[in-house]
Design an enzyme around this catalytic site. Structure first.
Site, short mmCIF file in Angstrom:
data_model
loop_
_atom_site.label_atom_id
_atom_site.label_comp_id
_atom_site.label_asym_id
_atom_site.label_seq_id
_atom_site.Cartn_x
_atom_site.Cartn_y
_atom_site.Cartn_z
N ASP A 3 17.37 58.53 -23.31
CA ASP A 3 18.33 57.53 -22.91
C ASP A 3 18.55 58.20 -22.48
O ASP A 3 20.31 57.52 -21.68
CB ASP A 3 18.52 56.44 -24.10
CG ASP A 3 19.44 56.94 -24.72
OD1 ASP A 3 19.01 57.56 -25.74
OD2 ASP A 3 20.49 56.33 -25.43
N TYR A 6 25.52 55.96 -36.52
CA TYR A 6 26.91 57.61 -36.75
C TYR A 6 27.74 57.62 -37.67
O TYR A 6 28.18 56.29 -37.80
CB TYR A 6 26.80 58.09 -35.20
CG TYR A 6 25.65 59.10 -35.32
CD1 TYR A 6 24.56 60.10 -35.19
CD2 TYR A 6 24.46 57.56 -33.94
CE1 TYR A 6 23.55 60.01 -34.49
CE2 TYR A 6 23.69 58.31 -33.48
CZ TYR A 6 23.49 59.32 -33.56
OH TYR A 6 21.63 59.62 -33.11
N LYS A 60 18.34 55.46 -37.72
CA LYS A 60 18.26 56.42 -37.77
C LYS A 60 19.60 57.64 -37.52
O LYS A 60 21.20 56.50 -37.64
CB LYS A 60 18.63 57.02 -35.65
CG LYS A 60 18.79 58.21 -35.24
CD LYS A 60 18.16 58.36 -34.19
CE LYS A 60 18.63 59.36 -33.47
NZ LYS A 60 18.04 59.44 -31.46
#
Length: 262
Positions: free
Chosen positions: A24, A143, A173
């Site tokens: 992406d 994150y 993730k």
């Protein structure tokens, strides 16, 4: 949990382990190396053993003819390096649009600890609700990034992955803390499968050492972009990473899968 959700998750993994190649980055960086001819890259990495690829919705027509039966994830927010704040990810896709684009799952990026965390948290929670109604899995890219955070600290990463579980994601993730011992604590903070990000591209050994360390800590796999799609031989590095993730091989053995192609 639904049969449809489980069936779609199975399209993204092999024996409960994941090797996803996100591509992406074109919306963030432009048509950089490896993405200009995304058709060839998708073909190479899926032939090399990627379980799934990931793009923004508009690239679906270029992905489907070349993914060799691999799973497909549509990413649902973005920002650019040219904008005022690359951490300010904005919605680009709904779950319904992703389904129409042929997605097996959707993904969403959240910067925990940033000034944009409140809006992104709300948007991720809304996305998981929409996805649940349609039986679509959600990959949360959670994150630890913000003005008070330095690097990939295990405590902050642990908070990020737990947040993803709390708001209904199916897979999370996050960044790698740098060593298996500290990353074990991140894995322990959630019941979700945890996959690591590839980060900026290193050399082949560094890439595979990171993957080996994460798997030794209990990770469920990787979601690795630039280290794969910008490699001189995306198919070869995918085979090497796949050997670690899916066959549990050691670094020197997996490196042979890259070196044999050069």
């Amino acid at each position: 949990m639904t049969i449809g959700r489980d069936a779609r998750l199975d399209r993204l993994r092999t024996d409960d382990r994941y090797l996803i190649v996100p591509m992406d980055h074109g919306i963030t960086l432009g048509a950089v190396r490896g993405l200009a001819d995304i058709e060839s890259t998708v073909d190479a990495v899926t032939r090399g053993g990627a379980d799934a690829v990931l793009t923004q919705k508009g690239l679906a027509p270029r992905v489907h003819p070349n993914r060799n039966g691999a799973g497909y994830v549509v990413h649902c927010n973005a920002s650019t390096v040219l904008g005022p704040d690359s951490n300010d990810k904005r919605r680009t896709c709904s779950v319904e649009e992703a389904v129409r684009a042929g997605a097996d799952a959707v993904s969403f990026h959240l910067n925990v600890g940033s000034n944009h965390e409140p809006d992104q948290l709300t948007q991720l929670a809304e996305l998981t609700g929409d996805a649940d109604r349609l039986g679509i899995p959600v990959l949360a890219m959670a994150y630890a990034r913000g003005p008070d955070l330095e690097g990939d600290e295990p405590d902050a990463l642990g908070h990020a992955v737990r947040l993803a579980e709390e708001v209904g994601a199916d897979v999370v993730k996050t960044g790698y803390s740098g060593d298996p011992e500290s990353f074990e604590s991140v894995i322990d903070d959630t019941a979700l499968p945890v996959v690591i990000a590839g980060g900026s591209r290193g050399d082949d050994r560094e890439t595979l050492e990171m993957v080996r360390g994460a798997m030794d800590a209990g990770a469920a796999g990787v979601s690795m972009g630039r280290s794969i799609f910008q490699h001189d031989d995306p198919g070869a590095i995918t085979r090497a990473v796949s050997a670690v993730v899916h066959k549990n091989v050691e670094i020197d053995t997996s490196l042979e899968k890259v070196e044999v192609n050069h």
